[in-house]
Design a protein around this motif. Structure first.
Motif, short mmCIF file in Angstrom:
data_model
loop_
_atom_site.label_atom_id
_atom_site.label_comp_id
_atom_site.label_asym_id
_atom_site.label_seq_id
_atom_site.Cartn_x
_atom_site.Cartn_y
_atom_site.Cartn_z
N UNK A 274 -31.62 -32.40 16.73
CA UNK A 274 -30.59 -31.75 16.02
C UNK A 274 -30.52 -32.64 14.65
N UNK A 275 -29.74 -31.53 14.25
CA UNK A 275 -29.55 -31.56 12.81
C UNK A 275 -28.14 -30.66 11.41
N UNK B 101 -19.42 -35.90 15.36
CA UNK B 101 -19.36 -37.47 14.03
C UNK B 101 -19.80 -36.11 13.07
N UNK B 102 -20.90 -34.80 13.14
CA UNK B 102 -20.79 -34.59 12.13
C UNK B 102 -20.01 -33.24 11.68
N UNK B 103 -19.15 -32.92 12.67
CA UNK B 103 -18.10 -31.93 12.66
C UNK B 103 -17.39 -32.66 11.57
N UNK B 104 -16.98 -34.07 11.75
CA UNK B 104 -16.22 -34.87 10.99
C UNK B 104 -16.44 -35.06 9.93
N UNK B 105 -17.45 -35.11 9.36
CA UNK B 105 -18.01 -34.70 8.53
C UNK B 105 -18.13 -33.76 6.69
N UNK B 106 -16.99 -33.00 7.90
CA UNK B 106 -16.87 -31.81 6.65
C UNK B 106 -16.43 -31.37 6.99
N UNK B 107 -14.50 -31.21 7.66
CA UNK B 107 -13.66 -30.00 8.74
C UNK B 107 -13.31 -29.29 8.19
N UNK B 108 -13.23 -29.06 6.40
CA UNK B 108 -12.63 -27.95 6.85
C UNK B 108 -13.63 -26.95 5.45
N UNK B 109 -15.27 -27.14 6.03
CA UNK B 109 -16.10 -26.22 5.72
C UNK B 109 -16.74 -25.33 6.62
N UNK B 110 -16.18 -23.95 6.48
CA UNK B 110 -16.73 -23.59 7.15
C UNK B 110 -18.17 -23.22 7.74
N UNK C 79 -34.21 -31.88 11.45
CA UNK C 79 -33.76 -33.45 11.95
C UNK C 79 -34.64 -33.57 13.11
N UNK C 80 -34.22 -34.89 13.78
CA UNK C 80 -35.20 -35.07 14.70
C UNK C 80 -34.32 -37.30 15.01
#
Length: 282
Positions: free
Chosen positions: A98-99, A133-142, A91-92
């Motif tokens: 970053x991706x 933003x990317x972390x907020x997409x999956x806050x419960x996923x390791x 990704x870019x």
């Protein structure tokens, strides 16, 4: 699930040599990793020495024999434009490489810490916004956070970051606020090391190219002839994810002459050990 990591390949160091030593060292590592059948391979920056298209193409050809997905990122020796022309599956956006990628029960986040023209890392507010933003997409996923420059003091004077560096402070605040980040993996140092940081652990992968000398002395005002780069074996990391945590192993690709094998002589020894510590699902 096994996640393999290599770093600091520096392909193209020996210009115009299609069989250069750094490529030979990489192939020796791949010979070990491929039979392990990891779920994927992380390549954490400094893929090339000078960022030339030819060196990226040479590396891409060498990695083509890997029968598993490859997730590559950039380091301080890399050039984003040339990298993206060859590693097209990554990704870019307009500015950064970053991706994210998803494995069963685990999310990978590849972060760009390249600061063109500089040896050390960078993490600007633009990249911080992207990461939040990317972390907020999956806050419960390791989540496994992947980058080139480790945001930690190493004790090696010319290969380190400092807690008061602005980019380190910016990244630390995000990592500390997101406990789903179960491990941070990096390269850059050309040595294996671990450190507790921001509520998680940073695991630094040694290089497939030659290693940095393990020397904790301050840098002298005048050159004193100390070793800086040493001819230690090409190395790699294996991160084993069991659904609840990571176990990280470091390995080298030379000097592995077998001194004992699992044969009839060793079978009773192994059976005795396994009987004392049976697996939970046995």
């Amino acid at each position: 699930m096994l996640i393999a990591q290599i770093s600091d390949l520096h392909i193209g160091f020996d210009v115009d040599n299609p069989n250069e030593r750094n490529l030979q060292r990489l192939n020796a590592v791949l010979d070990i990793l491929i039979p392990m059948a990891p779920a994927c391979l992380l390549v954490t920056g400094d893929l090339t020495e000078f960022g030339s298209l030819e060196s990226y193409r040479r590396l891409h050809a060498a990695l083509a024999r890997c029968p598993f997905p490859i997730f590559a990122g950039v380091g301080n020796h890399d050039r984003r434009d040339e990298f993206a022309q060859v590693f097209t599956a990554t990704g870019r956006d307009a500015d950064h490489v970053h991706y994210t990628a998803d494995l069963p029960g685990l999310r990978l986040v590849m972060l760009d810490t390249l600061d063109p023209g500089h040896h050390g890392g960078a993490f600007c507010e633009s990249r911080a916004g992207w990461l939040r933003a990317r972390l907020a997409e999956a806050p419960d996923t390791p989540t496994l956070l992947i980058l080139h420059h480790p945001p930690i003091p190493t004790g090696i004077a010319w290969m380190t970051a400092f807690p008061q560096d602005p980019w380190v402070m910016r990244l630390e605040s995000i990592v500390r606020a997101n406990p789903q980040i179960r491990r941070v993996v990096a390269g850059h140092i050309h040595r294996a090391l671990l450190r507790d940081w921001a509520g998680t652990t940073v695991a630094v992968c040694p290089s497939t190219s030659p290693q940095v000398a393990l020397d904790f002395r301050a840098m002298a005002d005048h050159p004193d002839g100390r070793p800086m780069i040493v001819d230690e074996p090409p190395a790699f990391a294996i991160h084993q994810w069991d659904g609840s945590g990571f176990t990280t192993h470091f390995g080298v690709a030379s000097g592995q002459r077998a001194l004992a094998r699992y044969d009839l002589r060793m079978k009773p020894v192994v059976e005795h050990i396994m009987a004392e510590h049976p697996a939970p699902n046995a």
